[in-house]
Design a protein around this motif. Structure first.
Motif, PDB file in Angstrom:
ATOM      1  N   LEU A   1      66.547 -10.572  -7.588  1.00  0.00           N
ATOM      2  CA  LEU A   1      65.925  -9.377  -8.146  1.00  0.00           C
ATOM      3  C   LEU A   1      65.238 -10.331  -9.388  1.00  0.00           C
ATOM      4  O   LEU A   1      65.860 -11.254  -9.995  1.00  0.00           O
ATOM      5  CB  LEU A   1      66.692  -8.405  -9.057  1.00  0.00           C
ATOM      6  N   SER A   2      64.044  -9.895  -9.865  1.00  0.00           N
ATOM      7  CA  SER A   2      63.540 -10.567 -11.175  1.00  0.00           C
ATOM      8  C   SER A   2      63.740  -9.458 -12.442  1.00  0.00           C
ATOM      9  O   SER A   2      63.395  -8.225 -12.149  1.00  0.00           O
ATOM     10  CB  SER A   2      62.101 -10.701 -11.193  1.00  0.00           C
ATOM     11  N   ILE A   3      64.463  -9.971 -13.271  1.00  0.00           N
ATOM     12  CA  ILE A   3      64.742  -8.929 -14.558  1.00  0.00           C
ATOM     13  C   ILE A   3      64.421  -9.315 -15.874  1.00  0.00           C
ATOM     14  O   ILE A   3      64.262 -10.580 -15.985  1.00  0.00           O
ATOM     15  CB  ILE A   3      66.252  -8.593 -14.433  1.00  0.00           C
ATOM     16  N   GLY A   4      63.768  -8.424 -16.663  1.00  0.00           N
ATOM     17  CA  GLY A   4      63.249  -8.700 -18.009  1.00  0.00           C
ATOM     18  C   GLY A   4      63.031  -7.744 -18.822  1.00  0.00           C
ATOM     19  O   GLY A   4      63.295  -6.404 -18.333  1.00  0.00           O
ATOM     20  N   ILE A   5      62.802  -7.924 -20.012  1.00  0.00           N
ATOM     21  CA  ILE A   5      62.379  -7.063 -20.991  1.00  0.00           C
ATOM     22  C   ILE A   5      61.389  -7.752 -21.959  1.00  0.00           C
ATOM     23  O   ILE A   5      61.287  -8.753 -22.160  1.00  0.00           O
ATOM     24  CB  ILE A   5      63.709  -6.828 -21.944  1.00  0.00           C
ATOM     25  N   GLY A   6      60.329  -6.994 -22.277  1.00  0.00           N
ATOM     26  CA  GLY A   6      59.136  -7.157 -23.092  1.00  0.00           C
ATOM     27  C   GLY A   6      58.774  -6.394 -24.323  1.00  0.00           C
ATOM     28  O   GLY A   6      58.937  -5.181 -23.831  1.00  0.00           O
ATOM     29  N   THR A   7      58.075  -6.870 -25.028  1.00  0.00           N
ATOM     30  CA  THR A   7      57.688  -5.859 -26.311  1.00  0.00           C
ATOM     31  C   THR A   7      56.066  -6.666 -26.632  1.00  0.00           C
ATOM     32  O   THR A   7      56.181  -7.931 -26.679  1.00  0.00           O
ATOM     33  CB  THR A   7      58.590  -6.043 -27.382  1.00  0.00           C
ATOM     34  N   VAL A   8      55.424  -5.783 -27.048  1.00  0.00           N
ATOM     35  CA  VAL A   8      53.906  -5.980 -27.686  1.00  0.00           C
ATOM     36  C   VAL A   8      54.154  -6.235 -28.902  1.00  0.00           C
ATOM     37  O   VAL A   8      52.921  -6.574 -29.916  1.00  0.00           O
ATOM     38  CB  VAL A   8      52.902  -5.267 -27.257  1.00  0.00           C
ATOM     39  N   LYS A   9      55.366  -5.870 -29.758  1.00  0.00           N
ATOM     40  CA  LYS A   9      55.598  -5.935 -31.275  1.00  0.00           C
ATOM     41  C   LYS A   9      56.404  -7.267 -31.684  1.00  0.00           C
ATOM     42  O   LYS A   9      57.479  -7.225 -30.874  1.00  0.00           O
ATOM     43  CB  LYS A   9      55.869  -4.709 -31.600  1.00  0.00           C
ATOM     44  N   ARG A  10      56.002  -7.835 -32.468  1.00  0.00           N
ATOM     45  CA  ARG A  10      56.798  -9.116 -33.225  1.00  0.00           C
ATOM     46  C   ARG A  10      57.974  -8.186 -33.851  1.00  0.00           C
ATOM     47  O   ARG A  10      57.878  -7.254 -34.453  1.00  0.00           O
ATOM     48  CB  ARG A  10      55.996  -9.860 -33.897  1.00  0.00           C
ATOM     49  N   GLY A  11      59.041  -8.927 -34.044  1.00  0.00           N
ATOM     50  CA  GLY A  11      60.341  -8.461 -34.880  1.00  0.00           C
ATOM     51  C   GLY A  11      61.436  -7.916 -34.116  1.00  0.00           C
ATOM     52  O   GLY A  11      62.392  -7.540 -34.863  1.00  0.00           O
ATOM     53  N   GLU A  12      61.158  -7.724 -32.995  1.00  0.00           N
ATOM     54  CA  GLU A  12      62.417  -7.101 -32.170  1.00  0.00           C
ATOM     55  C   GLU A  12      63.491  -8.347 -31.913  1.00  0.00           C
ATOM     56  O   GLU A  12      63.010  -9.474 -31.365  1.00  0.00           O
ATOM     57  CB  GLU A  12      62.038  -6.873 -30.823  1.00  0.00           C
ATOM     58  N   LYS A  13      64.367  -8.135 -32.752  1.00  0.00           N
ATOM     59  CA  LYS A  13      65.538  -9.059 -32.899  1.00  0.00           C
ATOM     60  C   LYS A  13      66.759  -9.339 -31.846  1.00  0.00           C
ATOM     61  O   LYS A  13      67.376 -10.291 -31.603  1.00  0.00           O
ATOM     62  CB  LYS A  13      65.977  -8.998 -34.264  1.00  0.00           C
ATOM     63  N   THR A  14      66.906  -8.124 -31.093  1.00  0.00           N
ATOM     64  CA  THR A  14      67.964  -8.126 -30.290  1.00  0.00           C
ATOM     65  C   THR A  14      67.869  -7.985 -28.815  1.00  0.00           C
ATOM     66  O   THR A  14      68.487  -7.316 -28.143  1.00  0.00           O
ATOM     67  CB  THR A  14      68.860  -6.864 -30.763  1.00  0.00           C
ATOM     68  N   MET A  15      66.558  -8.691 -28.341  1.00  0.00           N
ATOM     69  CA  MET A  15      66.231  -8.467 -26.970  1.00  0.00           C
ATOM     70  C   MET A  15      67.254  -8.739 -26.019  1.00  0.00           C
ATOM     71  O   MET A  15      67.844  -8.152 -24.902  1.00  0.00           O
ATOM     72  CB  MET A  15      64.676  -9.063 -26.616  1.00  0.00           C
ATOM     73  N   PRO A  16      68.063  -9.871 -26.238  1.00  0.00           N
ATOM     74  CA  PRO A  16      69.074 -10.351 -24.985  1.00  0.00           C
ATOM     75  C   PRO A  16      70.022  -9.252 -25.179  1.00  0.00           C
ATOM     76  O   PRO A  16      70.486  -8.925 -24.053  1.00  0.00           O
ATOM     77  CB  PRO A  16      69.480 -11.572 -25.742  1.00  0.00           C
ATOM     78  N   HIS A  17      70.645  -8.746 -26.193  1.00  0.00           N
ATOM     79  CA  HIS A  17      71.555  -7.919 -26.164  1.00  0.00           C
ATOM     80  C   HIS A  17      71.148  -6.592 -25.432  1.00  0.00           C
ATOM     81  O   HIS A  17      72.016  -5.859 -24.734  1.00  0.00           O
ATOM     82  CB  HIS A  17      72.132  -7.435 -27.688  1.00  0.00           C
ATOM     83  N   LEU A  18      69.948  -6.120 -25.840  1.00  0.00           N
ATOM     84  CA  LEU A  18      69.343  -4.967 -25.289  1.00  0.00           C
ATOM     85  C   LEU A  18      69.275  -5.018 -23.774  1.00  0.00           C
ATOM     86  O   LEU A  18      69.370  -4.005 -23.052  1.00  0.00           O
ATOM     87  CB  LEU A  18      67.866  -4.524 -25.975  1.00  0.00           C
ATOM     88  N   LEU A  19      68.771  -6.042 -23.137  1.00  0.00           N
ATOM     89  CA  LEU A  19      68.456  -6.286 -21.856  1.00  0.00           C
ATOM     90  C   LEU A  19      69.993  -6.174 -21.145  1.00  0.00           C
ATOM     91  O   LEU A  19      70.000  -5.335 -19.953  1.00  0.00           O
ATOM     92  CB  LEU A  19      67.816  -7.596 -21.635  1.00  0.00           C
ATOM     93  N   GLN A  20      71.059  -6.994 -21.683  1.00  0.00           N
ATOM     94  CA  GLN A  20      72.376  -6.878 -21.143  1.00  0.00           C
ATOM     95  C   GLN A  20      72.742  -5.237 -21.218  1.00  0.00           C
ATOM     96  O   GLN A  20      73.467  -4.842 -19.971  1.00  0.00           O
ATOM     97  CB  GLN A  20      73.243  -7.587 -22.069  1.00  0.00           C
ATOM     98  N   GLU A  21      72.408  -4.568 -22.236  1.00  0.00           N
ATOM     99  CA  GLU A  21      72.925  -2.925 -22.136  1.00  0.00           C
ATOM    100  C   GLU A  21      72.431  -2.400 -21.127  1.00  0.00           C
ATOM    101  O   GLU A  21      72.996  -1.772 -20.388  1.00  0.00           O
ATOM    102  CB  GLU A  21      72.807  -2.699 -23.728  1.00  0.00           C
ATOM    103  N   ALA A  22      71.009  -2.574 -21.143  1.00  0.00           N
ATOM    104  CA  ALA A  22      70.512  -1.636 -19.998  1.00  0.00           C
ATOM    105  C   ALA A  22      70.839  -1.982 -18.594  1.00  0.00           C
ATOM    106  O   ALA A  22      70.912  -1.228 -17.850  1.00  0.00           O
ATOM    107  CB  ALA A  22      68.830  -2.079 -20.204  1.00  0.00           C
ATOM    108  N   MET A  23      70.911  -3.100 -18.373  1.00  0.00           N
ATOM    109  CA  MET A  23      71.382  -3.871 -17.046  1.00  0.00           C
ATOM    110  C   MET A  23      72.681  -3.456 -16.686  1.00  0.00           C
ATOM    111  O   MET A  23      73.024  -2.787 -15.645  1.00  0.00           O
ATOM    112  CB  MET A  23      71.342  -5.166 -17.029  1.00  0.00           C
TER     113      MET A  23
END
Length: 376
Positions: A206-228
Motif C-alpha cells: 500500500l502507498s500511504i500518505g498525508i498532505g496539505t496545501v497549507k503551510r504551518g501544519e506541524k504534526t503531520m507524522p503524528h496525524l498520519l500515525q493516528e489515522a492509520m
C-alpha cells in the motif's frame, strides 16, 4: 557559430521531463535529458494516474500498471462510505517504473547523475552549466525539475511561489488488508485543516500518505500515525518521505526566452487533490508542440487556455471543502450526483468550473445521499 549539444535540453526525468523528451523525439528533435538522480529513481507518490493520460501515447502501459481502481472510500472521522467508480477512471502505478518507462520510449540521450547549476540565455541558444562544471547548449530548455525548480529560479520565474507538503511511505501489509484494498483507494478528512490522508493500493503493498496545501501544519507524522491506527494499518519501522506540493495561486508567466516550465516546476498541480502527473504530461505536450512550431512566446497563454484557468476553480472548491469538511463530507461527497462528478473530475471528464457551477444543483438534491458503510 555556437555548437549546440541538442535542439532541446530537458532538465528532470519525471513524468513531465520524460514525456517532453518523448514528444520532442517523435517530432525529430535532438533531445538531451539531464537527471540529477540515478535511474530509475524512486519517487514517493500515491501513483494515481487518470486513464486519459495514456491517450497521449501510442504505446501500451500494461507493463507498469499496478492496479486499476474500481472502488473509492471516503472517510470523515469514524464514518465512511464506499462506492464503485467508473472502471476506466484511475490507474495505480509506481512512479520509478512509470516515469522511466516513458523515458525508455523516448528518442533522447539521457544523462543520469547530472544536476543543473545555472542557466544563461544567449541570443540564439540557452547555456546550461551543470554542477560538475560542464556547459551544454541547446536551442531551448524545458524545466521539469520539480517544485523547487533551480531552472525557474535561474531565469526569474515562479518567484513568490506557494508550497504545500506531503508525507508518504510504502508499506507491506498482511494478505487480508491487501485484499481489502484491492482496486480500492481511500481518502480521509478531518485531521488536517487543509488536506487529507490516503491509502492507494499497489500490486504487493500500500502507498500511504498525508498532505496539505497549507503551510504551518506541524504534526503531520503524528496525524498520519493516528489515522492509520484507526484504520488498523501499522506504520512501524517504515521510512517516511516528505516533498513539496506547488500551489498555483495566480496566473503567471511559465516561459522566459528559450526556457519553458512544465509540471511541478510550473506549479501545475491540482490544489484540491495534489495530483500532478496529468498536468505534467499535458504541459509537456504543449511545450513540445510550441517549440516545434516556433511559437514558445504563446506557451503560457496555451497552458492557461487549455486547463490552467480551471485550477483556479479547483482552488475555490478546495477552500469550500477544507473550510467545512464535515458539511462537505455529508452534503457534497456523499451526494450521489456530486460523487459521480468528483470521479469524473479525477478521470479528466469534467472540469472544476462545471462542478462549481453545479453546486446549487447538488444542494437541491439533498435526498440522494449515499449510505454509510456498516461498522465492521
Amino acid at each position: 557559430m555556437v555548437t549546440l549539444d541538442a535542439d532541446v535540453i530537458v532538465a528532470g526525468a519525471g513524468p513531465g521531463g520524460a514525456s517532453a523528451a518523448y514528444f520532442l523525439g517523435q517530432q525529430g528533435c535532438k533531445v538531451l535529458v539531464l537527471e540529477k538522480a540515478q535511474l530509475p529513481r524512486y519517487k514517493p507518490c500515491g501513483g494515481g494516474v487518470p486513464n486519459t493520460v495514456f491517450n497521449f501515447f501510442p504505446f501500451d502501459f500494461e507493463p507498469v500498471i499496478e492496479q486499476r481502481i474500481s472502488r473509492a472510500t471516503f472517510v470523515y472521522g469514524a464514518r465512511q462510505f464506499t462506492q464503485p467508480v467508473e472502471p476506466d477512471a484511475l490507474t495505480m502505478v509506481m512512479r520509478d517504473q512509470f516515469d522511466y518507462y516513458i523515458l525508455q520510449q523516448a528518442q533522447a540521450e539521457v544523462r543520469p547523475g547530472v544536476e543543473v547549476a545555472a542557466v544563461t540565455q544567449e541570443r540564439d541558444s540557452v547555456a546550461v552549466t551543470t554542477k560538475k562544471g560542464e556547459t551544454l547548449r541547446a536551442s531551448y530548455l524545458i524545466a521539469a525539475d520539480g517544485a523547487n525548480s533551480p531552472v525557474a529560479r535561474s531565469v526569474g520565474l515562479r518567484e513568490g511561489k506557494e508550497l504545500g507538503v506531503a508525507l508518504e511511505l510504502e508499506t507491506e501489509v498482511d494478505s487480508a488488508t491487501l485484499a481489502a484494498y484491492h482496486q480500492r483507494f481511500l481518502v480521509g478528512f478531518g485531521y488536517l485543516t487543509a488536506g487529507y490522508y490516503w491509502i492507494f493500493p499497489k500490486a504487493h503493498h500500500l502507498s500511504i500518505g498525508i498532505g496539505t496545501v497549507k503551510r504551518g501544519e506541524k504534526t503531520m507524522p503524528h496525524l498520519l500515525q493516528e489515522a492509520m491506527t484507526n484504520l488498523g494499518v501499522s506504520l512501524e519501522k517504515h521510512r517516511r518521505y516528505a516533498h513539496p506540493i506547488p500551489i498555483r495561486i495566480r496566473r503567471e508567466q511559465l516561459q522566459h526566452g528559450r526556457v519553458l516550465l512544465v509540471g511541478d516546476a510550473a506549479g501545475l498541480v491540482d490544489p484540491l487533490t495534489g495530483e500532478g502527473i496529468r498536468h505534467a504530461v499535458e504541459s509537456a505536450h504543449i511545450a513540445a508542440n510550441t517549440i516545434v512550431a516556433g511559437n514558445v512566446a504563446q506557451y503560457t497563454a496555451m497552458i492557461e487556455k487549455t486547463y490552467a484557468a480551471d485550477l483556479g476553480w479547483a482552488r475555490l472548491l478546495s477552500h469550500i471543502i477544507y473550510n467545512s469538511q464535515r458539511f462537505s463530507f455529508d452534503w457534497i461527497m456523499r451526494n450521489r450526483l456530486a460523487f459521480t462528478d468528483l470521479i469524473r473530475i479525477l478521470s479528466n471528464r469534467m472540469s472544476y468550473r462545471q462542478f462549481v457551477a453545479k453546486l446549487p444543483l447538488y444542494m437541491l438534491s439533498l435526498g440522494s445521499r449515499l449510505p454509510l458503510d456498516k461498522r465492521q
